[in-house]
Design a protein around this motif. Structure first.
Motif, PDB file in Angstrom:
ATOM      1  N   TYR A   1       9.616   7.978   9.801  1.00 20.00           N
ATOM      2  CA  TYR A   1      10.464   6.929   9.237  1.00 20.00           C
ATOM      3  C   TYR A   1      10.408   6.943   7.718  1.00 20.00           C
ATOM      4  CZ  TYR A   1      10.922   4.496  13.815  1.00 20.00           C
ATOM      5  OH  TYR A   1      11.199   4.147  15.114  1.00 20.00           O
ATOM      6  N   ALA A   2       9.185   7.088   7.170  1.00 22.43           N
ATOM      7  CA  ALA A   2       9.023   7.083   5.713  1.00 22.43           C
ATOM      8  C   ALA A   2       9.746   8.257   5.075  1.00 22.43           C
ATOM      9  CB  ALA A   2       7.534   7.128   5.354  1.00 22.43           C
ATOM     10  N   ALA A   3       9.594   9.434   5.645  1.00 20.75           N
ATOM     11  CA  ALA A   3      10.218  10.634   5.084  1.00 20.75           C
ATOM     12  C   ALA A   3      11.740  10.567   5.175  1.00 20.75           C
ATOM     13  CB  ALA A   3       9.686  11.882   5.793  1.00 20.75           C
ATOM     14  N   VAL A   4      12.245  10.130   6.317  1.00 18.45           N
ATOM     15  CA  VAL A   4      13.699  10.025   6.484  1.00 18.45           C
ATOM     16  C   VAL A   4      14.277   9.020   5.495  1.00 18.45           C
ATOM     17  CG1 VAL A   4      15.525   9.271   8.054  1.00 18.45           C
ATOM     18  CG2 VAL A   4      13.749  10.830   8.872  1.00 18.45           C
ATOM     19  N   ALA A   5      13.619   7.877   5.334  1.00 16.24           N
ATOM     20  CA  ALA A   5      14.115   6.854   4.406  1.00 16.24           C
ATOM     21  C   ALA A   5      14.132   7.369   2.968  1.00 16.24           C
ATOM     22  CB  ALA A   5      13.250   5.596   4.507  1.00 16.24           C
ATOM     23  N   ALA A   6      13.062   8.060   2.564  1.00 16.69           N
ATOM     24  CA  ALA A   6      13.020   8.629   1.211  1.00 16.69           C
ATOM     25  C   ALA A   6      14.110   9.675   1.035  1.00 16.69           C
ATOM     26  CB  ALA A   6      11.646   9.241   0.945  1.00 16.69           C
ATOM     27  N   TRP A   7      14.291  10.514   2.044  1.00 17.74           N
ATOM     28  CA  TRP A   7      15.295  11.573   1.959  1.00 17.74           C
ATOM     29  C   TRP A   7      16.713  10.988   1.831  1.00 17.74           C
ATOM     30  CZ3 TRP A   7      19.349  12.857   5.277  1.00 17.74           C
ATOM     31  CH2 TRP A   7      19.989  14.065   4.995  1.00 17.74           C
ATOM     32  N   VAL A   8      16.990   9.943   2.599  1.00 14.98           N
ATOM     33  CA  VAL A   8      18.310   9.304   2.545  1.00 14.98           C
ATOM     34  C   VAL A   8      18.591   8.799   1.125  1.00 14.98           C
ATOM     35  CG1 VAL A   8      19.634   7.281   3.307  1.00 14.98           C
ATOM     36  CG2 VAL A   8      18.502   8.733   4.999  1.00 14.98           C
ATOM     37  N   VAL A   9      17.605   8.147   0.524  1.00 10.41           N
ATOM     38  CA  VAL A   9      17.780   7.640  -0.845  1.00 10.41           C
ATOM     39  C   VAL A   9      17.999   8.793  -1.820  1.00 10.41           C
ATOM     40  CG1 VAL A   9      16.610   6.497  -2.770  1.00 10.41           C
ATOM     41  CG2 VAL A   9      16.602   5.460  -0.506  1.00 10.41           C
ATOM     42  N   LEU A  10      17.174   9.825  -1.704  1.00  6.38           N
ATOM     43  CA  LEU A  10      17.272  10.959  -2.636  1.00  6.38           C
ATOM     44  C   LEU A  10      18.594  11.702  -2.486  1.00  6.38           C
ATOM     45  CD1 LEU A  10      13.621  12.338  -2.474  1.00  6.38           C
ATOM     46  CD2 LEU A  10      14.695  11.090  -4.364  1.00  6.38           C
ATOM     47  N   GLU A  11      19.114  11.745  -1.276  1.00 11.94           N
ATOM     48  CA  GLU A  11      20.357  12.479  -1.021  1.00 11.94           C
ATOM     49  C   GLU A  11      21.617  11.684  -1.305  1.00 11.94           C
ATOM     50  OE1 GLU A  11      21.063  15.776   0.080  1.00 11.94           O
ATOM     51  OE2 GLU A  11      19.002  16.021  -0.612  1.00 11.94           O
ATOM     52  N   PHE A  12      21.595  10.374  -1.014  1.00  9.46           N
ATOM     53  CA  PHE A  12      22.842   9.625  -0.977  1.00  9.46           C
ATOM     54  C   PHE A  12      22.938   8.448  -1.951  1.00  9.46           C
ATOM     55  CE2 PHE A  12      22.305  11.474   3.304  1.00  9.46           C
ATOM     56  CZ  PHE A  12      23.412  12.323   3.292  1.00  9.46           C
TER      57      PHE A  12
ATOM     58  N   VAL B   1       0.842  -1.204   0.000  1.00 11.42           N
ATOM     59  CA  VAL B   1       0.000   0.000   0.000  1.00 11.42           C
ATOM     60  C   VAL B   1       0.875   1.252   0.000  1.00 11.42           C
ATOM     61  CG1 VAL B   1      -1.630   1.357   1.396  1.00 11.42           C
ATOM     62  CG2 VAL B   1      -2.023  -1.083   1.041  1.00 11.42           C
ATOM     63  N   CYS B   2       1.894   1.278   0.828  1.00 17.34           N
ATOM     64  CA  CYS B   2       2.756   2.469   0.924  1.00 17.34           C
ATOM     65  C   CYS B   2       3.601   2.673  -0.330  1.00 17.34           C
ATOM     66  CB  CYS B   2       3.630   2.384   2.177  1.00 17.34           C
ATOM     67  SG  CYS B   2       2.669   2.574   3.689  1.00 17.34           S
ATOM     68  N   THR B   3       4.021   1.597  -0.959  1.00 17.74           N
ATOM     69  CA  THR B   3       4.757   1.734  -2.226  1.00 17.74           C
ATOM     70  C   THR B   3       3.864   2.358  -3.287  1.00 17.74           C
ATOM     71  OG1 THR B   3       6.143  -0.182  -1.695  1.00 17.74           O
ATOM     72  CG2 THR B   3       6.073   0.504  -4.001  1.00 17.74           C
TER      73      THR B   3
ATOM     74  N   LEU C   1      11.687  10.970  -9.122  1.00 16.55           N
ATOM     75  CA  LEU C   1      12.944  11.501  -8.593  1.00 16.55           C
ATOM     76  C   LEU C   1      14.010  10.413  -8.479  1.00 16.55           C
ATOM     77  CD1 LEU C   1      11.394  13.694  -5.766  1.00 16.55           C
ATOM     78  CD2 LEU C   1      12.069  14.425  -8.054  1.00 16.55           C
ATOM     79  N   ALA C   2      13.593   9.231  -8.031  1.00 10.58           N
ATOM     80  CA  ALA C   2      14.503   8.080  -7.888  1.00 10.58           C
ATOM     81  C   ALA C   2      13.655   6.840  -7.669  1.00 10.58           C
ATOM     82  CB  ALA C   2      15.459   8.277  -6.710  1.00 10.58           C
ATOM     83  N   THR C   3      13.888   5.818  -8.459  1.00 11.97           N
ATOM     84  CA  THR C   3      13.071   4.608  -8.413  1.00 11.97           C
ATOM     85  C   THR C   3      13.092   3.944  -7.034  1.00 11.97           C
ATOM     86  OG1 THR C   3      13.584   4.274 -10.736  1.00 11.97           O
ATOM     87  CG2 THR C   3      12.625   2.424  -9.580  1.00 11.97           C
ATOM     88  N   LEU C   4      14.211   4.023  -6.338  1.00 13.75           N
ATOM     89  CA  LEU C   4      14.307   3.380  -5.029  1.00 13.75           C
ATOM     90  C   LEU C   4      13.631   4.176  -3.905  1.00 13.75           C
ATOM     91  CD1 LEU C   4      17.946   1.946  -4.955  1.00 13.75           C
ATOM     92  CD2 LEU C   4      15.794   0.698  -5.213  1.00 13.75           C
ATOM     93  N   ALA C   5      13.366   5.449  -4.135  1.00 12.83           N
ATOM     94  CA  ALA C   5      12.816   6.299  -3.071  1.00 12.83           C
ATOM     95  C   ALA C   5      11.453   5.833  -2.561  1.00 12.83           C
ATOM     96  CB  ALA C   5      12.765   7.754  -3.519  1.00 12.83           C
ATOM     97  N   PRO C   6      10.491   5.490  -3.438  1.00 10.91           N
ATOM     98  CA  PRO C   6       9.206   5.022  -2.896  1.00 10.91           C
ATOM     99  C   PRO C   6       9.331   3.704  -2.152  1.00 10.91           C
ATOM    100  CG  PRO C   6       9.188   4.925  -5.301  1.00 10.91           C
ATOM    101  CD  PRO C   6      10.445   5.614  -4.894  1.00 10.91           C
ATOM    102  N   ILE C   7      10.253   2.863  -2.593  1.00 12.54           N
ATOM    103  CA  ILE C   7      10.471   1.581  -1.919  1.00 12.54           C
ATOM    104  C   ILE C   7      11.068   1.817  -0.534  1.00 12.54           C
ATOM    105  CG2 ILE C   7      11.782  -0.588  -2.030  1.00 12.54           C
ATOM    106  CD1 ILE C   7      11.459  -0.286  -5.158  1.00 12.54           C
ATOM    107  N   ALA C   8      12.026   2.732  -0.458  1.00 15.50           N
ATOM    108  CA  ALA C   8      12.639   3.053   0.835  1.00 15.50           C
ATOM    109  C   ALA C   8      11.611   3.672   1.781  1.00 15.50           C
ATOM    110  CB  ALA C   8      13.812   4.010   0.630  1.00 15.50           C
ATOM    111  N   ALA C   9      10.793   4.601   1.265  1.00 16.45           N
ATOM    112  CA  ALA C   9       9.765   5.234   2.095  1.00 16.45           C
ATOM    113  C   ALA C   9       8.781   4.194   2.602  1.00 16.45           C
ATOM    114  CB  ALA C   9       9.044   6.318   1.298  1.00 16.45           C
ATOM    115  N   ALA C  10       8.358   3.280   1.718  1.00 20.13           N
ATOM    116  CA  ALA C  10       7.419   2.229   2.114  1.00 20.13           C
ATOM    117  C   ALA C  10       8.038   1.304   3.149  1.00 20.13           C
ATOM    118  CB  ALA C  10       6.971   1.441   0.886  1.00 20.13           C
ATOM    119  N   LEU C  11       9.316   1.016   2.990  1.00 21.81           N
ATOM    120  CA  LEU C  11      10.010   0.173   3.965  1.00 21.81           C
ATOM    121  C   LEU C  11      10.061   0.868   5.328  1.00 21.81           C
ATOM    122  CD1 LEU C  11      11.516  -2.462   4.466  1.00 21.81           C
ATOM    123  CD2 LEU C  11      13.615  -1.314   3.742  1.00 21.81           C
ATOM    124  N   GLY C  12      10.363   2.167   5.331  1.00 24.09           N
ATOM    125  CA  GLY C  12      10.363   2.926   6.589  1.00 24.09           C
ATOM    126  C   GLY C  12       9.010   2.905   7.269  1.00 24.09           C
ATOM    127  N   ALA C  13       7.953   3.130   6.489  1.00 25.82           N
ATOM    128  CA  ALA C  13       6.600   3.117   7.054  1.00 25.82           C
ATOM    129  C   ALA C  13       6.232   1.727   7.568  1.00 25.82           C
ATOM    130  CB  ALA C  13       5.592   3.577   5.999  1.00 25.82           C
TER     131      ALA C  13
END
Length: 197
Positions: free
Chosen positions: A183-194, A135-137, A147-159
């Motif tokens: 958690y979701a926002a931090v995970a997405a931000w980490v992917v987008l930044e790094f 659902v979160c993905t 922005l980055a294919t992995l970002a929604p996956i990371a955000a969903a994983l955080g949530a």
């Protein structure tokens, strides 16, 4: 059961805040991201004021009886943590990160709750975890995938971690209403930044 359904519907109504921002933005009604941030702070402060009146002054409205759980009678209720976490992600992150994080709390959490057995476990069942992740993905994809294919996956994983793993500090259980958007926002931000695109 009826009260639980009401709680989930109220939970989902938070998606209206995201819809308000997106619609106002689309129609060019002047609700800038900065103004939306102010609105979210005002709503969070108002919620905390209501909680102060409920916990310290003894304000008892019938709606509290219907929408708060037994363990929330003498501590800040889930809706208060809900508004704090939503306001926090809006203040700290840009819209493309904050909006899906808000939706993960508003929509993902009640959907995962619907498939959960509502018992407090250290880690929720695989069915609940997979449901929350999928659902979160889906929620995050339109916002973050460009922005980055992995970002929604990371955000969903955080949530999913916030929703599915219970963090207990002594007798205090960290409420997922507080942690899911963060958690979701931090995970997405980490992917987008790094993480390289």
């Amino acid at each position: 059961m009826a009260d639980e359904l009401k709680r989930r519907l109220v939970h989902a109504s938070g998606s209206g805040l995201v819809a308000l921002y997106l619609l106002a933005n689309y129609l060019e009604l002047g609700l800038t991201w900065q103004r939306f941030r102010i609105l979210m702070v005002v709503l969070a402060v108002g919620t905390l004021a209501l909680e102060f009146l409920r916990l310290r002054v003894g304000l008892e409205w019938w709606i509290y009886e219907k929408l708060t759980r037994e363990y929330e009678q003498d501590q800040i209720a889930g809706y208060g943590l809900y508004m704090i976490s939503m306001a926090a992600v809006v203040l700290v992150f840009p819209s493309e990160i904050a909006l899906p994080a808000m939706l993960m709390l508003a929509l993902g959490d009640p959907i995962s709750g619907a498939v959960s057995d509502d018992t407090l476990k250290r880690v929720k069942s695989p069915t609940v975890l997979v449901t929350m992740f999928v659902v979160c993905t889906v929620i995050a994809w339109p916002f973050l995938a460009p922005l980055a294919t992995l970002a929604p996956i990371a955000a969903a994983l955080g949530a999913t971690i916030a929703d599915g793993v219970t963090v207990k500090i002594r007798d205090f259980v960290l409420d997922d209403n507080l942690t899911i958007p963060i958690y979701a926002a931090v995970a997405a931000w980490v992917v987008l930044e790094f993480v390289p695109v």
